[in-house]
Design an enzyme around this catalytic site. Structure first.
Site, mmCIF file in Angstrom:
data_model
loop_
_atom_site.group_PDB
_atom_site.id
_atom_site.type_symbol
_atom_site.label_atom_id
_atom_site.label_comp_id
_atom_site.label_asym_id
_atom_site.label_seq_id
_atom_site.Cartn_x
_atom_site.Cartn_y
_atom_site.Cartn_z
ATOM 1 N N HIS A 487 -13.354 53.684 -10.254
ATOM 2 C CA HIS A 487 -12.410 53.047 -11.422
ATOM 3 C C HIS A 487 -13.165 52.130 -12.293
ATOM 4 O O HIS A 487 -12.943 52.327 -13.369
ATOM 5 C CB HIS A 487 -11.156 52.751 -10.637
ATOM 6 C CG HIS A 487 -10.011 52.051 -11.645
ATOM 7 N ND1 HIS A 487 -9.008 52.747 -11.834
ATOM 8 C CD2 HIS A 487 -9.966 51.062 -12.251
ATOM 9 C CE1 HIS A 487 -8.179 52.064 -12.537
ATOM 10 N NE2 HIS A 487 -8.665 51.195 -12.789
ATOM 11 N N GLU A 488 -13.418 51.010 -11.496
ATOM 12 C CA GLU A 488 -13.844 49.846 -12.171
ATOM 13 C C GLU A 488 -15.379 50.267 -13.178
ATOM 14 O O GLU A 488 -15.650 49.760 -14.425
ATOM 15 C CB GLU A 488 -14.154 48.922 -11.678
ATOM 16 C CG GLU A 488 -13.151 48.101 -10.787
ATOM 17 C CD GLU A 488 -12.067 47.828 -11.744
ATOM 18 O OE1 GLU A 488 -12.203 47.357 -12.914
ATOM 19 O OE2 GLU A 488 -10.807 47.907 -11.258
ATOM 20 N N HIS A 491 -14.329 51.709 -16.474
ATOM 21 C CA HIS A 491 -14.387 50.912 -17.412
ATOM 22 C C HIS A 491 -15.861 50.334 -18.117
ATOM 23 O O HIS A 491 -15.878 50.227 -19.158
ATOM 24 C CB HIS A 491 -13.571 49.376 -16.866
ATOM 25 C CG HIS A 491 -12.094 49.581 -16.754
ATOM 26 N ND1 HIS A 491 -11.316 50.082 -17.810
ATOM 27 C CD2 HIS A 491 -11.433 49.389 -15.891
ATOM 28 C CE1 HIS A 491 -10.225 49.898 -17.184
ATOM 29 N NE2 HIS A 491 -10.016 49.619 -15.958
ATOM 30 N N HIS A 494 -17.069 52.642 -20.598
ATOM 31 C CA HIS A 494 -16.262 52.712 -21.724
ATOM 32 C C HIS A 494 -17.025 51.422 -22.859
ATOM 33 O O HIS A 494 -17.321 51.542 -23.932
ATOM 34 C CB HIS A 494 -15.034 52.150 -21.466
ATOM 35 C CG HIS A 494 -13.951 52.827 -22.656
ATOM 36 N ND1 HIS A 494 -12.704 52.574 -22.630
ATOM 37 C CD2 HIS A 494 -14.070 53.173 -23.861
ATOM 38 C CE1 HIS A 494 -11.840 52.740 -23.705
ATOM 39 N NE2 HIS A 494 -13.034 53.221 -24.435
#
Length: 704
Positions: A487-488, A491, A494
């Site tokens: 999940h992290e 980020h 991105h």
């Protein structure tokens, strides 16, 4: 992720420069494979301080000591003064937007870095200096947001139709975003009201910090109030016991009940802070021309208006209601089975009994999975996925003395196969005293196209709370930890690939209900056997993780998932009510009780005030729904684009081109449309979320 203040856009998002390629640095001899960086044998070699010249935090020379924050802050403020003067004297044109973005970058370079250091640095003096820098720059930002002359320079550009028509879409959008930040700060008001807006913003910032601190403080109770046989579950302090959390996983019903009632017992000061925070936000919103704070906060998001959010939450709640009721019935039966004397399902039961049901139905013991998820293997898995999907590799790079704040922090270089070095990720993965127990992503420096034509490489931190490895064994992750890592890292990618020309809209500096899409999408990859099979090997035997174990793990997450989602709907609905029409019809606690019983279904417990622990009201005020809406988009992207082949390079490039590359430089709904080739409706969002709850037929038959 990124400046959390309302910087005059002049201070807040980042840059998407596909116009300039990244640094074409070849693979460095100081780099090593990413998996090895997290193996005990290689850690000494990569430890900061072992070699190289001395520097400061993140390679910023001034930050070799706490006093350096004052120096860095002074330089940023001096540079910002010069840029303000330059902006005010420059004729309308693309250079105006560039100067505003330089202003944003000058302040964000210190504010963003300080935002991280103030919570994560082990040295109190560093944390204190960073906190002061955040406050000082935040105050300057609020003043710049109401600087009439500065705003006029931007207004002249926006009013010049000829010049505006000559600008590219991204430059036009960034100019409009800067003006939007001025307007929501009250630039159109008279001087007296502008001063009031600045004061309100500063007060809101203080209240947010105070509320966050209060939300995590433990409650004390005289130890004699509790039965002696459960006291050992809590920290003793003289004649008192400290209750610092809900003890949601404790098998003893009485411990969970006691923790719930004590930890959530109302604190008058915290209640006063919340009431003042909500009232101040509403006053500011109305002062600058919005009906409610929610209307102000949702400008520019995918949802756009509170009315759309409410419609989304109501439709989702309707679709979930029958499933949620079935989940509560299953939990009640399980409670009756384990505790016949007290079978009524209460709020402190939901997390525990849903876990019991998952474990019983699918025999999911995290201890069986951990040996397959060594940290090094998981990092190599991410590296392999990014390489096949996006042409990106991760390499560990040795740090200089003073560059990192803890010797177990690792620095990763993110390198594209043809474009070269894209940026850096600092991995602060391990537990330590005084480190917040939370998983999150911080933008430390946003990317942008600099005046000399070079690209300013983005720098981010990923913070996890992993246990240190036992001697002679690698760090082993539970399935939940592995999913959080993915999940992290979503980020982080991105941030690396949102290579905008302007710092103000770089990477994750985009609307909140879009910012969580890339990270949640990575969870779908983390739960796909084809992906997991690339890296999940037993650290002793090399045996691959059996497919049946992955399938059972994925299906176990659907047990009571409707009730879990209903709880999120309740949180989001309460957030909307608190930031809706003021004055509130009832107290915050009465509204909590009413909403909990109407939306969630489990009874409110007298003399509790859960809202005083709802720390997301600070960073996600009026936007808590974003988690659900982002998950809906991620679900649609996964099913339509990656479910058939999670390694599809063409689809990976489309994902980069349509969703990641723009940062916040394009309307979020347009990015979603570009990826899905259609404009999703509220009903589409709801259907995507609900369909994720359906059991996989193949796994069901196999288990039967």
């Amino acid at each position: 992720a990124g400046c959390r203040r309302a910087l005059p856009a002049a201070l807040g998002r980042a840059v998407r420069g596909r116009a300039a390629g990244p640094s074409r640095r070849a693979v460095s001899t100081s780099w090593c494979p990413v998996g090895a960086a997290f193996d005990a044998k290689q850690q000494q070699q990569l430890r900061g301080g072992a070699a190289g010249r001395e520097t400061g935090l993140f390679g910023v020379p001034e930050l070799s000591c706490p006093e350096g924050f004052q120096e860095a802050q002074d330089k940023a403020l001096q540079e910002s003064e010069q840029l303000v003067q330059k902006a005010c004297s420059t004729p309308p044109g693309p250079e105006t937007v560039m100067i505003f973005d330089q202003l944003s970058d000058a302040l964000c370079r210190v504010a963003d870095l300080a935002d991280f250091v103030k919570i994560a640095h082990p040295d109190f003096a560093f944390r204190e200096a960073a906190e002061e820098a955040c406050r000082n720059i935040g105050t300057v930002v609020e003043k710049l947001n109401t600087d009439v002359e500065l705003c006029q320079s931007l207004r002249r550009l926006l009013a010049d139709e000829v010049v505006m028509s000559s600008l590219d879409p991204e430059t036009r959008r960034v100019a409009e975003l800067f003006m939007f930040d001025f307007e929501i700060s009250g630039i159109h008001l008279d001087e007296e009201k502008r001063k009031k807006a600045v004061n309100l913003n500063v007060r809101i910032l203080d209240l947010c910090n105070e509320f966050l601190t209060g939300a995590h403080l433990p409650n004390k109770i005289d130890k004699h109030v509790l039965p002696e046989h459960i006291r050992y579950n809590f920290t003793a302090e003289g004649n008192y016991l400290q209750v610092a959390g809900l003890h949601a996983d404790c098998p003893d019903d009485l411990v969970r009940e006691a923790a719930y009632k004590i930890f959530l017992y109302p604190n008058a000061e915290q209640l006063s802070r919340l009431e003042e925070l909500l009232a101040s936000r509403n006053s500011l919103a109305q002062l600058v021309g919005y009906d409610t704070f929610a209307h102000r906060a949702l400008q520019g998001t995918m949802a756009k208006t509170p009315e759309t959010v409410t419609q989304f939450l109501e439709k989702l709640s309707d679709q979930l209601s029958k499933r949620t009721q079935k989940d509560f019935e299953m939990m009640t039966k399980m409670k009756m089975k384990l505790n016949p004397q007290n079978s009524k399902l209460m709020p402190w039961d939901h997390p525990y009994y849903s876990g019991v049901l998952r474990a019983e139905r699918y025999n999911i013991d995290p201890g069986l999975y951990c040996p397959f998820f060594s940290l090094g293997a998981c990092m190599e898995g991410l590296n392999s996925l990014f390489s096949r999907l996006l042409g990106i590799s991760l390499y560990a790079e040795q740090t200089q003395r003073g560059e990192v704040w803890s010797e177990d922090v690792r620095k990763l270089a993110v390198v594209h196969e043809t474009e070269g070095l894209l940026g850096y990720i600092y991995c602060d993965f391990f537990q330590r005293p005084d480190k917040p127990h939370q998983d999150c992503h911080f933008t430390v420096r946003g990317g942008r196209l600099k005046e000399n034509g070079e690209y300013q490489l983005p720098v981010v931190v990923l913070m996890l709370s992993l246990p240190h490895s036992a001697r002679g064994t690698p760090t082993l992750l539970s399935p939940g930890m592995m999913e959080n890592l993915f999940h992290e890292m979503g980020h982080a990618m991105h941030s690396m690939l949102g290579r905008t020309r302007y710092q103000h809209v770089t990477g994750t500096r985009c609307p909140t209900d879009f910012a969580e899409v890339p990270s949640i999408l990575m969870e779908y990859f983390a739960n796909d056997y084809r992906v997991v099979n690339q890296f999940a090997r037993h650290y002793k035997t090399g045996q691959p993780l059996p497919k049946t174990m992955v399938s059972r793990l994925c299906e176990s997450k659907k047990v009571c998932a409707a009730a879990d989602m209903q709880l999120q709907v309740f949180y989001a609905a309460l957030d909307q009510i608190y930031h809706g029409k003021h004055p509130l019809k009832k107290s915050t606690t009465e509204l909590l009780k009413e909403t909990q019983e109407k939306v969630y279904g489990l009874p409110y417990v007298p003399n509790t005030a859960w809202q005083l622990r709802f720390s997301h009201l600070v960073g996600y005020g009026a936007k808590y729904y974003s988690y659900l809406m982002s998950r809906a988009v991620a679900s649609m992207v996964w099913k339509q684009c990656f479910a058939q082949d999670p390694f599809d390079r063409a689809m990976g490039e489309r994902y980069r081109r349509e969703m990641l590359a723009h940062g916040g430089g394009k309307e979020p709904i347009l990015m979603v449309q570009g990826m899905l080739q259609k404009s999703p409706s509220v009903e589409d969002f709801v259907d995507a979320l609900v369909s994720d709850l359906d059991q996989d037929f193949e796994t069901f038959i196999m288990d039967s």
